[in-house]
Design a protein around this motif. Sequence first.
Motif, PDB file in Angstrom:
ATOM      1  N   ASN A 154       3.475   5.504 -13.893  1.00  0.00           N
ATOM      2  CA  ASN A 154       4.448   4.637 -14.536  1.00  0.00           C
ATOM      3  C   ASN A 154       4.077   3.174 -14.312  1.00  0.00           C
ATOM      4  O   ASN A 154       3.849   2.745 -13.185  1.00  0.00           O
ATOM      5  N   THR A 155       4.006   2.408 -15.397  1.00  0.00           N
ATOM      6  CA  THR A 155       3.581   1.015 -15.306  1.00  0.00           C
ATOM      7  C   THR A 155       4.618   0.032 -15.814  1.00  0.00           C
ATOM      8  O   THR A 155       4.523  -1.151 -15.535  1.00  0.00           O
ATOM      9  N   GLN A 174      15.571  13.219  -7.440  1.00  0.00           N
ATOM     10  CA  GLN A 174      16.660  12.249  -7.444  1.00  0.00           C
ATOM     11  C   GLN A 174      16.196  10.837  -7.126  1.00  0.00           C
ATOM     12  O   GLN A 174      16.981   9.901  -7.220  1.00  0.00           O
ATOM     13  N   GLY A 175      14.942  10.670  -6.772  1.00  0.00           N
ATOM     14  CA  GLY A 175      14.438   9.353  -6.386  1.00  0.00           C
ATOM     15  C   GLY A 175      13.390   8.830  -7.350  1.00  0.00           C
ATOM     16  O   GLY A 175      13.668   8.579  -8.520  1.00  0.00           O
ATOM     17  N   ASN A 176      12.175   8.704  -6.849  1.00  0.00           N
ATOM     18  CA  ASN A 176      11.100   8.082  -7.619  1.00  0.00           C
ATOM     19  C   ASN A 176      10.678   8.876  -8.851  1.00  0.00           C
ATOM     20  O   ASN A 176      10.206   8.303  -9.818  1.00  0.00           O
ATOM     21  N   GLY A 177      10.822  10.185  -8.832  1.00  0.00           N
ATOM     22  CA  GLY A 177      10.396  10.995  -9.959  1.00  0.00           C
ATOM     23  C   GLY A 177      11.448  11.210 -11.025  1.00  0.00           C
ATOM     24  O   GLY A 177      11.193  11.876 -12.030  1.00  0.00           O
ATOM     25  N   TYR A 178      12.624  10.634 -10.848  1.00  0.00           N
ATOM     26  CA  TYR A 178      13.742  10.895 -11.755  1.00  0.00           C
ATOM     27  C   TYR A 178      13.435  10.501 -13.201  1.00  0.00           C
ATOM     28  O   TYR A 178      13.615  11.297 -14.122  1.00  0.00           O
ATOM     29  N   GLN A 179      12.959   9.283 -13.415  1.00  0.00           N
ATOM     30  CA  GLN A 179      12.718   8.804 -14.771  1.00  0.00           C
ATOM     31  C   GLN A 179      11.612   9.608 -15.453  1.00  0.00           C
ATOM     32  O   GLN A 179      11.737   9.967 -16.625  1.00  0.00           O
ATOM     33  N   THR A 180      10.572   9.937 -14.725  1.00  0.00           N
ATOM     34  CA  THR A 180       9.472  10.704 -15.300  1.00  0.00           C
ATOM     35  C   THR A 180       9.921  12.101 -15.694  1.00  0.00           C
ATOM     36  O   THR A 180       9.612  12.580 -16.790  1.00  0.00           O
ATOM     37  N   VAL A 181      10.670  12.762 -14.816  1.00  0.00           N
ATOM     38  CA  VAL A 181      11.143  14.122 -15.110  1.00  0.00           C
ATOM     39  C   VAL A 181      12.088  14.106 -16.309  1.00  0.00           C
ATOM     40  O   VAL A 181      11.985  14.955 -17.210  1.00  0.00           O
ATOM     41  N   ARG A 222       3.920   5.634  -5.530  1.00  0.00           N
ATOM     42  CA  ARG A 222       3.864   5.718  -6.994  1.00  0.00           C
ATOM     43  C   ARG A 222       2.826   6.736  -7.446  1.00  0.00           C
ATOM     44  O   ARG A 222       3.054   7.489  -8.397  1.00  0.00           O
ATOM     45  N   ILE A 223       1.684   6.773  -6.784  1.00  0.00           N
ATOM     46  CA  ILE A 223       0.634   7.720  -7.169  1.00  0.00           C
ATOM     47  C   ILE A 223       1.046   9.145  -6.839  1.00  0.00           C
ATOM     48  O   ILE A 223       0.870  10.058  -7.662  1.00  0.00           O
ATOM     49  N   PHE A 225       0.833  -1.196   0.000  1.00  0.00           N
ATOM     50  CA  PHE A 225       0.000   0.000   0.000  1.00  0.00           C
ATOM     51  C   PHE A 225       0.870   1.249   0.000  1.00  0.00           C
ATOM     52  O   PHE A 225       0.614   2.182  -0.758  1.00  0.00           O
ATOM     53  N   ARG A 226       1.902   1.254   0.830  1.00  0.00           N
ATOM     54  CA  ARG A 226       2.790   2.416   0.863  1.00  0.00           C
ATOM     55  C   ARG A 226       3.525   2.581  -0.449  1.00  0.00           C
ATOM     56  O   ARG A 226       3.721   3.689  -0.930  1.00  0.00           O
TER      57      ARG A 226
END
Length: 185
Positions: free
Chosen positions: A146-147, A39-46, A27-28, A21-22
Amino acid sequence: FVAGIGALVPFVAVMVILPQFRYRLTRITTWLDPWSDLQGNGYQTVQSLYAVASGGLFGVGLGQSRQKSFIPEAHNDIIFAIICEELGLIGAALVIILFAVVVWRGIRIAMNARDNYGMLVATGITSVVAYQSLINIGVVTNTIPNTGQPLPFISYGGTALVFLMGMMGILLNISKYPKDMKNTE
């Protein structure tokens, strides 16, 4: 107050019991604001959004991508961002039009299939290509979370390509025997 606490207890229990859940919540929230964690979870999207934006109308040229070295695994799930950067809006629109033509022809094949089974198989194959394309393009443009869905026929990976080519072969076989040939055999 008691009713509010009673409703909150199952929610907290789910958060403690299910560690996924976390992960899903992260991700959401990353999807909603990828710049909050550069520098973390949003790196690829940015980085993919930078690639899409830097392509402009005509792109920077084939093989001239600057973001390719910053995007992790750019040849896999985020390949459409590199297409947008190297070929620009015109090249990206051309790729989308080619996918639309494949989907349109798949729908036509399904409508002209000899029997219901052929129609359902052609519809399923066409849906796979359509949904994978929409999901991948949506991820690259940050329209959806991201999927990890590959772009059909373009993303690197032998297994996906082999299965897609097999499905296209089946679709072509269905198109070989249209409705009007039903009574001639």
